[in-house]
Design an enzyme around this catalytic site. Sequence first.
Site, PDB file in Angstrom:
ATOM      1  NE  ARG A 178       0.932  -2.449 -20.952  1.00 51.10           N
ATOM      2  CZ  ARG A 178       0.792  -2.316 -22.277  1.00 51.10           C
ATOM      3  NH1 ARG A 178       0.502  -3.364 -23.011  1.00 51.10           N
ATOM      4  NH2 ARG A 178       0.940  -1.137 -22.851  1.00 51.10           N
ATOM      5  CD  GLU A 186       6.744   6.186 -26.754  1.00 58.37           C
ATOM      6  OE1 GLU A 186       6.136   5.463 -25.951  1.00 58.37           O
ATOM      7  OE2 GLU A 186       7.973   6.315 -26.756  1.00 58.37           O
TER       8      GLU A 186
HETATM    9  P1  AMP Z   1       0.487   7.789 -24.500  1.00 59.11           P
HETATM   10  O1  AMP Z   1      -0.891   7.928 -25.034  1.00 59.11           O
HETATM   11  O2  AMP Z   1       1.541   8.204 -25.469  1.00 59.11           O
HETATM   12  O3  AMP Z   1       0.645   8.469 -23.148  1.00 59.11           O
HETATM   13  O4  AMP Z   1       0.748   6.250 -24.298  1.00 59.11           O
HETATM   14  C1  AMP Z   1       0.266   5.592 -23.208  1.00 59.11           C
HETATM   15  C2  AMP Z   1      -0.312   4.255 -23.567  1.00 59.11           C
HETATM   16  O5  AMP Z   1       0.494   3.536 -24.481  1.00 59.11           O
HETATM   17  C3  AMP Z   1      -0.441   3.420 -22.338  1.00 59.11           C
HETATM   18  O6  AMP Z   1      -1.629   2.644 -22.446  1.00 59.11           O
HETATM   19  C4  AMP Z   1       0.785   2.548 -22.364  1.00 59.11           C
HETATM   20  O7  AMP Z   1       0.476   1.266 -21.929  1.00 59.11           O
HETATM   21  C5  AMP Z   1       1.238   2.533 -23.801  1.00 59.11           C
HETATM   22  N1  AMP Z   1       2.654   2.901 -23.963  1.00 59.11           N
HETATM   23  C6  AMP Z   1       3.144   3.987 -24.611  1.00 59.11           C
HETATM   24  N2  AMP Z   1       4.478   4.014 -24.614  1.00 59.11           N
HETATM   25  C7  AMP Z   1       4.861   2.925 -23.917  1.00 59.11           C
HETATM   26  C8  AMP Z   1       6.139   2.395 -23.546  1.00 59.11           C
HETATM   27  N3  AMP Z   1       7.295   2.979 -23.913  1.00 59.11           N
HETATM   28  N4  AMP Z   1       6.153   1.264 -22.815  1.00 59.11           N
HETATM   29  C9  AMP Z   1       5.002   0.651 -22.442  1.00 59.11           C
HETATM   30  N5  AMP Z   1       3.779   1.100 -22.767  1.00 59.11           N
HETATM   31  C10 AMP Z   1       3.707   2.221 -23.498  1.00 59.11           C
END
Ligand code: AMP
Length: 172
Positions: free
Chosen positions: A60, A97
Amino acid sequence: MSVDLAAKIRDVPDFPKPGIVFKDIMPLLADAEALRDAIDRIAEWAEPRKPDLVLGAEARGYITGGALACRLGCGFVAARKPGKLPWRTVAAKYALEYGFDSLEVHADAIVAGQKVLIHDDVLATGGTAKATVELVEQLRGEVVGLPFIIELEFLNGRERLEGYDVYSLIKY
Ligand code: AMP
């Protein structure tokens, strides 16, 4: 008057795994006014940082990252999942996550000394953003800021990005 962007984010419980509330930006992207307002507001924050390039993370981050690059008069660099880019790459591993993965950029995508803005839709744990910082710095680019549409503050992504200039439009 600016648009209520938070009203255009859809919560999808238990996607892609039980316990995760997915923040779906598709309604925001589909609304011409909201999309324009989100890009304008991020561009306003980013402009004084004078980036040469916007780096967007799969998938995205490409959508709004491309629009942002065009609005700022910057080039765009794609950080992709392993094996997707056709040319020589550099890679960085990260924790999500909801899982583990790694990201790659083309080895010639950033020239040493170029100022790079790192952009994604959501800052969650910060693992993805940290990996993209590593990719930029491996190629000796300078990270001048990390703007996001959404920040999930309870996951403390900012702590992993300490020392970097982080910005978000909507905080949860
Ligand atoms: P992080 O590496 O944990 O900061 O996760 C960020 C990436 O995972 C981004 O590319 C987001 O699009 C996706 N992402 C993680 N958690 C979510 C969430 N709760 N809702 C939407 N996208 C998420």
